[in-house]
Scaffold this motif. Structure first.
Motif, mmCIF file in Angstrom:
data_model
loop_
_atom_site.group_PDB
_atom_site.id
_atom_site.type_symbol
_atom_site.label_atom_id
_atom_site.label_comp_id
_atom_site.label_asym_id
_atom_site.label_seq_id
_atom_site.Cartn_x
_atom_site.Cartn_y
_atom_site.Cartn_z
ATOM 1 N N GLN A 9 -0.364 34.942 21.951
ATOM 2 C CA GLN A 9 0.969 35.375 22.363
ATOM 3 C C GLN A 9 1.847 35.734 21.167
ATOM 4 O O GLN A 9 1.622 35.278 20.049
ATOM 5 C CB GLN A 9 1.666 34.265 23.166
ATOM 6 C CG GLN A 9 0.925 33.846 24.412
ATOM 7 C CD GLN A 9 0.764 34.980 25.413
ATOM 8 O OE1 GLN A 9 1.736 35.701 25.705
ATOM 9 N NE2 GLN A 9 -0.438 35.147 25.925
ATOM 10 N N ALA B 91 10.073 28.144 15.037
ATOM 11 C CA ALA B 91 9.128 28.641 16.039
ATOM 12 C C ALA B 91 7.694 28.502 15.545
ATOM 13 O O ALA B 91 6.784 28.174 16.325
ATOM 14 C CB ALA B 91 9.436 30.100 16.367
ATOM 15 N N VAL C 232 4.658 34.656 15.410
ATOM 16 C CA VAL C 232 6.108 34.570 15.488
ATOM 17 C C VAL C 232 6.646 35.913 15.010
ATOM 18 O O VAL C 232 6.260 36.406 13.950
ATOM 19 C CB VAL C 232 6.656 33.418 14.625
ATOM 20 C CG1 VAL C 232 8.170 33.525 14.466
ATOM 21 C CG2 VAL C 232 6.289 32.087 15.251
ATOM 22 N N SER D 14 2.371 22.930 21.763
ATOM 23 C CA SER D 14 2.201 24.309 22.235
ATOM 24 C C SER D 14 0.751 24.591 22.606
ATOM 25 O O SER D 14 0.310 25.740 22.590
ATOM 26 C CB SER D 14 2.652 25.292 21.144
ATOM 27 O OG SER D 14 1.836 25.176 19.991
ATOM 28 N N ILE E 272 5.722 35.343 20.031
ATOM 29 C CA ILE E 272 6.991 34.681 20.300
ATOM 30 C C ILE E 272 8.080 35.431 19.535
ATOM 31 O O ILE E 272 8.135 35.379 18.302
ATOM 32 C CB ILE E 272 6.961 33.204 19.868
ATOM 33 C CG1 ILE E 272 5.794 32.471 20.533
ATOM 34 C CG2 ILE E 272 8.295 32.539 20.197
ATOM 35 C CD1 ILE E 272 5.847 32.437 22.033
ATOM 36 N N ASN F 84 -1.544 32.797 17.473
ATOM 37 C CA ASN F 84 -0.266 33.306 17.968
ATOM 38 C C ASN F 84 0.538 33.922 16.830
ATOM 39 O O ASN F 84 0.204 33.743 15.654
ATOM 40 C CB ASN F 84 0.540 32.180 18.617
ATOM 41 C CG ASN F 84 -0.106 31.648 19.880
ATOM 42 O OD1 ASN F 84 -0.159 32.328 20.907
ATOM 43 N ND2 ASN F 84 -0.612 30.415 19.825
ATOM 44 N N VAL G 269 -0.316 27.616 24.652
ATOM 45 C CA VAL G 269 0.092 28.954 24.213
ATOM 46 C C VAL G 269 -0.995 29.537 23.323
ATOM 47 O O VAL G 269 -1.326 28.969 22.279
ATOM 48 C CB VAL G 269 1.435 28.902 23.447
ATOM 49 C CG1 VAL G 269 1.886 30.313 23.072
ATOM 50 C CG2 VAL G 269 2.500 28.188 24.261
#
Length: 265
Positions: free
Chosen positions: A242, A227, A186, A236, A244, A184, A239
């Protein structure tokens, strides 16, 4: 209560530079949660500075542009004989030594180097370290809040961050063949960091962003770090692949009434 369940986890952090860097704020957040952090920096000079900054820290060096250094890092970490529960990729570089140019005049050499350091390095280090990651590990990279707004003083980095964002899906898919490792990003809005200080005109953009953000206060680096900590945590687990966005609402407020009125005077 350890809500994030990060206590005693082992996390690799790439990219600590100084107290203003995103990676340093992530390290501080994780340390407060009881996480054991292992740091990877570019060279011996940065290593010495990092060891002063983080007394007693485990610090390794790796120039991610060099395949042999990535391989050496893998071998050095393997000696520890432990699995890492997470990896933070906070690495970016752009050579603006020739000054800011219109995007269509971007030097090929500078663009490709930025792709290598800022984007491909994520794939390179994850591939090299895949056997050292826990089957449920979480990988988090640092991107930007939007890659489709043509901010002229950000030069050619937005397309490179877009490639970084896209790689998350492909890494998540390919790693799913042998693990449950998640990938993921941030994506903070403008931050007051040491890296941003070298971008021409950045201060004006930062101050302008503060006017657009509904709360009239820019995103703080620790907010991005929080985050990251969440995405690294088992909380998380659902998730994957993704982005964020951490922009304090900037993207919903471009037509703020006061700013429109001011511009139309």
């Amino acid at each position: 209560m350890d809500f994030l369940k990060l206590a005693d986890k082992e996390i690799l952090i790439f990219g600590v530079a100084n107290r203003k860097s995103v990676a340093w704020h992530v390290a501080r957040t994780l340390t407060e949660a009881g996480t054991r952090c292992v740091y990877i920096v570019r060279d011996e000079e940065v290593k010495r500075d990092t060891e002063k900054l983080l007394a007693g820290a485990d610090v390794y060096t790796c120039n991610v542009e060099q395949e042999d250094e990535i391989a050496r890092l893998r071998d050095e970490l393997a000696i520890r004989d432990e699995k890492f529960h997470g990896l933070v990729h906070s690495i970016a570089f752009a050579d603006y030594s020739e000054g800011m140019k219109p995007f269509h005049e971007t030097p090929k050499k500078a663009f490709l180097q930025a792709v290598d350091v800022s984007c491909f390095s994520l794939t390179a280090i994850c591939n090299a370290l895949k056997d050292l990651l826990d089957p449920d590990a979480s990988v988090v990279t640092i991107s930007i809040s939007t890659t489709t707004m043509a901010s002229e003083n950000y030069g050619y980095m937005a397309p490179i961050k877009a490639a970084l964002d896209s790689s998350l899906a492909f890494l998540a898919k390919s790693f799913s063949r042998f693990s449950r490792v998640r990938f993921n990003a941030v994506c903070p809005a403008l931050l007051k960091s040491s890296a941003s200080a070298g971008i021409p005109g950045y201060v004006d953009s930062y101050l302008y962003a503060e006017q657009i953000i509904p709360r009239k206060k820019a995103v703080q680096t620790e907010e991005a770090a929080y985050a990251v900590a969440f995405l690294l945590s088992p909380r998380s687990s659902g998730v994957n692949a993704q982005r964020i966005v951490v922009d304090a609402g900037m993207s919903i407020n471009y037509f703020d009434r006061e700013l429109v009125e001011r511009a139309m005077r």
